[in-house]
Every structure is written in structure tokens, then in C-alpha cells.
Design an enzyme around this catalytic site. Sequence first.
Site, PDB file in Angstrom:
ATOM      1  N   CYS A  10       0.848  -1.193   0.000  1.00 30.16           N
ATOM      2  CA  CYS A  10       0.000   0.000   0.000  1.00 30.16           C
ATOM      3  C   CYS A  10       0.883   1.241   0.000  1.00 30.16           C
ATOM      4  CB  CYS A  10      -0.946   0.019   1.201  1.00 30.16           C
ATOM      5  SG  CYS A  10      -0.112   0.130   2.789  1.00 30.16           S
TER       6      CYS A  10
ATOM      7  N   CYS B 268       3.326   1.843   2.849  1.00 32.15           N
ATOM      8  CA  CYS B 268       4.595   1.099   2.742  1.00 32.15           C
ATOM      9  C   CYS B 268       5.620   1.946   1.987  1.00 32.15           C
ATOM     10  CB  CYS B 268       4.404  -0.214   1.996  1.00 32.15           C
ATOM     11  SG  CYS B 268       3.286  -1.393   2.769  1.00 32.15           S
TER      12      CYS B 268
ATOM     13  N   ASP C 121       8.643  29.886 -29.962  1.00 33.80           N
ATOM     14  CA  ASP C 121       9.789  30.484 -30.629  1.00 33.80           C
ATOM     15  C   ASP C 121       9.635  30.145 -32.109  1.00 33.80           C
ATOM     16  OD1 ASP C 121      12.494  31.640 -30.839  1.00 33.80           O
ATOM     17  OD2 ASP C 121      13.014  29.593 -31.423  1.00 33.80           O
TER      18      ASP C 121
ATOM     19  N   ASP D 281      13.623  25.431 -29.184  1.00 34.87           N
ATOM     20  CA  ASP D 281      14.577  24.369 -29.503  1.00 34.87           C
ATOM     21  C   ASP D 281      16.029  24.782 -29.402  1.00 34.87           C
ATOM     22  OD1 ASP D 281      14.646  26.053 -31.775  1.00 34.87           O
ATOM     23  OD2 ASP D 281      15.321  24.375 -33.013  1.00 34.87           O
TER      24      ASP D 281
ATOM     25  N   ASP E  66      16.997  29.392 -25.997  1.00 32.84           N
ATOM     26  CA  ASP E  66      15.628  29.203 -25.508  1.00 32.84           C
ATOM     27  C   ASP E  66      15.592  28.618 -24.096  1.00 32.84           C
ATOM     28  OD1 ASP E  66      14.522  30.127 -27.876  1.00 32.84           O
ATOM     29  OD2 ASP E  66      14.472  28.144 -28.789  1.00 32.84           O
TER      30      ASP E  66
END
Length: 720
Positions: free
Chosen positions: A18, A21, A417, A615, A619
Site C-alpha cells: 500500500c 509502505c 519560438d 529548440d 531558448d
Amino acid sequence: MAKPTQETVTFDVEGMTCASCALRIERVLGRQTGVYSAMVNFAGQEARVTLAPDADRVQLAAAVAKLGYEVTEVGEEDERESVVARYSKEVLYQRRNVLLAALFTAPLMALSMLGDDSTWQRYAQAALAVPVVFVFGAQFHRIAWKRLRTFDATMDTLISIGTLVAFGYSIWALSTEDPVFFETSAMIVTLILLGRYFEARAKGRASQAVTKLLELSAREARVIRNESQVMVDPLDLRPGERMIVLPGEKIPTDGVIVAGQSTIDESMLTGESQAVTRIVGDEVFGATVNQEGRLEVEVRHVGPNTALARIVRLVEDAQASKAPVQHLADRISAVFVPVVIAIAIVVFVGWLLGNGDVAGALRNGVAVLIIACPCALGLATPTAIMVGSGRGAELGILFKNAEVFERAHTIDTVLFDKTGTLTRGAMTLSDVSTAEDETLFLRRVATLEAASGHPIGIAVALGAEERGIVLGEPESLSAVAGSGVVGVIDSVEVTIGKPKLMADRGLHVPGAFEDEMRAFERQGKTAFLAGWDGEVRGILAVADTVRATAADAVAQLWKEGAEAAMITGDNRTTAEAIGQQVGISNIVAEVLPGDKAAEVVALQASGKTVAFVGDGINDAPALTAADLGMAVGSGTDVAIEAGAIVLVSGDPRLVPTGLRLAKATFRTIRQNLGWAFGYNVAAIPLAAAGLLNPMIAAAAMAFSSVSVVTNSLRLRRFSG
């Protein structure tokens, strides 16, 4: 090379039943010397620990063992077997248990329903119940005993107490005329084992995305050694070696084509079904499929450094992480079991004092113990994250942590961008206009641009070479951030860049060039000037093609209720021309590379919740500053590291698809938590009121866990 200050190690954990735990193990690991952080995934049955290289891993395992759990470190070479085998082993174990338990429980239930309360029948029930409770249900008692020794309690404690109390009372009742509950204790064990079996099967399906990724790897590689071809394990390849890949074969590992050309099926990496053409000099990736020609590939990356391995790590990291909403469930689970035991005692005493019926009081107390197991709470969040992140990997969308799912549903503005995201990012020299000798003009400009390393500069250099111009060597070169370059060639200082740079350097711009520049910009091209000796000598224009799917991506975002915006260092005229093609009117143009993050912050200050898509190296600050950074996987490693979501193929349509999948995952988490909380809130009072017998409670408890996992599995059908 500097020695790493920390590393992340994965451990398989056995014995977790559970969420409490997982939380207990997490806390113990976090307190050990040399451990920076620990995250335990109940659904994945694993622990991800960030520790110092000299940390004592044996001590970590010993600390967890004291709690009654077993941990085993998972190495790179064992990872495939660990992921695949863990759930199949659990499924087989629970299936065997439930089938054998059912063989004894079925006749026991038949005897109890006969209504014949004879001595032989009562003893026969006892005999049938013993193997069910103490052999097939031994896992509950064993774990409960281990927890008891450390003064802890989990859902196994509730099951163990409930079944043993019912069984023990029944043994005492054999010598009296009181009713026995052997069928109750046996049926509780059998139903919960059935729930464990279905739960293990469901969790196995939830983990299949990572399993499938791991199974994609080639099993052998054809490599040239000692002037002959030999077959080796891909993990035995070394960078610099040459592989031979025949048509129809998987490429064993990442490399660069040095001979041949072919079409490559890269769908496992990008999610795109259409094959791509690769020629000499192109990079290829392990586990992709060579469809046509014979290829000779130079090995670049092996094992954990390959693109596939990086994708698997990203998916596993996301599955191992916790969404903020999970912490509430963890805190509740940590105190839930002791509270339930206290409630069960109160219910038993209350019913006993109220009507003196020991059997009825016992039945209601046991029902409270069984119905309240918090297993569904522990599965609610991690199973949804497991399935959602796995489905994302299949679509070419990598979620780097669980917080993404919570953040995505608040996004109302997506800032793109321009270069490399909405456009292909591959500039070409489209126009040259000069009153000088064009060869001289282009030679000087292209020589400096080639040395600058800027994408526009490279486009100019390639365009000049395509025109047959041989480039020289600059005598000096300096870049002016966001404006252009200044350098010396043929003992002449040449200035290349925007009109502002020309004005700052004292170069006169003829009116005809200004008119041409505006015309190029209206066509969506990036135009710039070049000159020397106080005069602008010519104008150049480069063009970047808009991605074919960009307009569709923007339209989907608007349909989803998110505003699309664009940011670029280009001038406003060029930016607006691109914006018109893709359907974006909110444009931030002429932004210096270092100012993109500031523009993101400005949008946030105006009340927007911003996702930034980029990318490039420049950026990275904006990706980090945004509420949600989405990095294009075809971009730089720096951008990918900064983004919270990685779009492997760079297709702009992955932006709205990724947001929808993240929202669907978070919606599933909320549904799961709502069901788990609601189930316990409603079920405990019903059991306490005597409206649920223990067998029905056991069935309901098992159903609650299975229903949560099944609801999460619906995300596997997400199509975008």
C-alpha cells in the site's frame, strides 16, 4: 574528468502492499548517510535513490530490510529483465494462490450454506479454512508480523487482524453453540487474493510502454573487426567501429552513416509512421529499422548513452516521480491504518455493549478492518502517471516529471519560438542584391558569416558555395549579440547585420536597399545588410520554410481554448508574415536572445499561464521561466534538458496533443483520488453500521483497487 558528485540508482522493492509502505521506505532511505533524495513508487514496486558515489548501498538495503521489505539494485544490464519479469512473476504468484485458495473456499462456502450446524460440519469447515488462512494467506500475516516488530501497520495488518480474529473466534466457538466464521475468514483471503491478481495484471499492462521500448533494441549487431564481419551483442560495440545494417534489420545503436543510403522507419523514436530518407553524414538511431539499402554506420553511442536509453530514462523518471496532489494521499495513508484499527475496536465495543451480541460485534468490527484498506489511494496517482507517460512516449511526447500533468491543465497561452518550431529552422540564401561585383560581395560576406557559426551565417555560406564562390579566411571577427557580425577580410572591415547596426557603425544605407529590404520582409524572409568603407554595399535575404503542420497545430490550440503567440528575433514585418501563414496575430518581434525569458515573465505578470515551445540554446532560460517548458527534441541538448516536456519529432501538432494528454492524465488522477477517498468515506460508516458483512467488504475493497487501475488504463486508448 571530474568525478560525479551524485548518481541515481534504481532498486526493486518486494513486499510493498500500500501507499503507506512506500512512504515509510521513502522516509527511511531519505535519512541514510549519503542519500540526497529518495522516491518510492508503489505502483512500479521500485525505489529511485539519488546518492553520493561513495554511499554504502548495502547499508541502504539493510535499513529497508529492518522494515520487513527486500530491495535489490537494478543494473543497466538487468533493466530489461527487471521490468518485464517483475509483473509476470507477481501475476503467476497471485494466480496460483487464488486458484488454490478457491479450491478450498468453494466447498467451505457450500458447507456453510447447508444450514447443518452439526459438529462434523463445523470441524470440516475449520479444516478447509486452515490452508486458506495460513498457507495461501500467509503473505498477509508474514508482512503484518514484520510491521508489528517495528511498531508499524499497513493494509496487510488490517487483513491479517480481520481474518485471524474471525478464525480465532470460530475456533473458540467450536466448543460452544455460537456460530462460526470460518467461511468469512477464508472468503476474505480468497477475494483479496483475487483482487491482488487482477491488480498485478492491470499494473503489468500499465507498465507495458517502458517494456515495449526496452524490447525494441536490436539483439545483435554485424560489425567489421579484423577485416571481417562478426555478430556481437550491441552492448559490446565500441565508438568508432563500423556496423553493417542490411535492409529489414534494426540499427543496433546510434551512429552516423558513412556509406550507403536508405529510408529509415523512426516511428519508435518520433511517433511518426512515415519513413525518412537518410544519406551519408546523417545520424541514425538504435532500434530504428533500415527499410531499403545497405548501410555502413560508424558507432557513436552505446548502451545507456543512446537516444532510446535516454527516452526510457525520461519515461521511468516521470513514472517514478510524484505529482504534488499525491502528497495528500501519502499523508492520509500514513495515518490511515492506525485510525482504522481504532475505529474497528470502537465499533466492536460499541456493538457489544449495545446488544451483547459477540458474533455481530465481531462481524462489524472485521468488516471495518477489511473495507478500509487504503490500497486504492496508493494506486490512484502512480498508475495514471505510469500509463499517461507511457502513452506519451508512444506518441513521441516525453513527460520529464509528474508535475507536468498538474501544470498543463492551467495553461492558457502557448508562446512559440519561431525558428525551429513553427519553421523548419533550416535557412537558405534566397536573394542577393548588390551594386558591387556579386562574387566579391558574396565572398567577403559569406567568409565572415561562415566563421560566425550562426544558422543564418551558415545558410549564406552554403548559398555562396552553391554559386561556385570559394571562401577565404577572416583576419578577425566579432559578433554583436542580436544584431550581426563585424570582421576584417582582405584588410577591409566588413559589417553585416540589421539597419541599426549599420547606423551604429556609421554606414550609409541607400534608399533603394531600404525599399528592397521591406519587400523581402513582407514575403516572410529575413533580410540584412552588408557594407564597408562607410557605405552599405548590398542586401541579402534568407528564408526559413514554415512547417506544414504549424497552422493545424495553432488551430487546435485555439480550439482547446489556449491562445497561441510567437516570439522571434526577426523584425516585425517578417514575423507578421510568418504569423499570418500559421494563424498567429499575437507576435513579439525583434527580441534579443537573452530577453525571451523576460517576455515570458511579462506575460505571466499580465495574468497568463504560459507554455513556451523552443529548440535553441538561447531558448533554455525561457523554457525554464515558463510555467511549462516544451522542448523540441530535434533541437539542442540544452533546450531538451530545460524543457519539462520533450517533443521528439518537432512536429508542432505534438504541442496541443501533449497538452491534451497531460490534461487527460491529470483528470484521471483526480477521478482516481475522488473514487478512492469517496469509497473509504462512504464504506467505513456502512460497515460500522452493520450494513456490510466482511465478505462483501473484502470484495468491495478488492474492486476499489482494480477499478482505479482500470480507469488509468483508459489512457492507453488516447489517440491525440
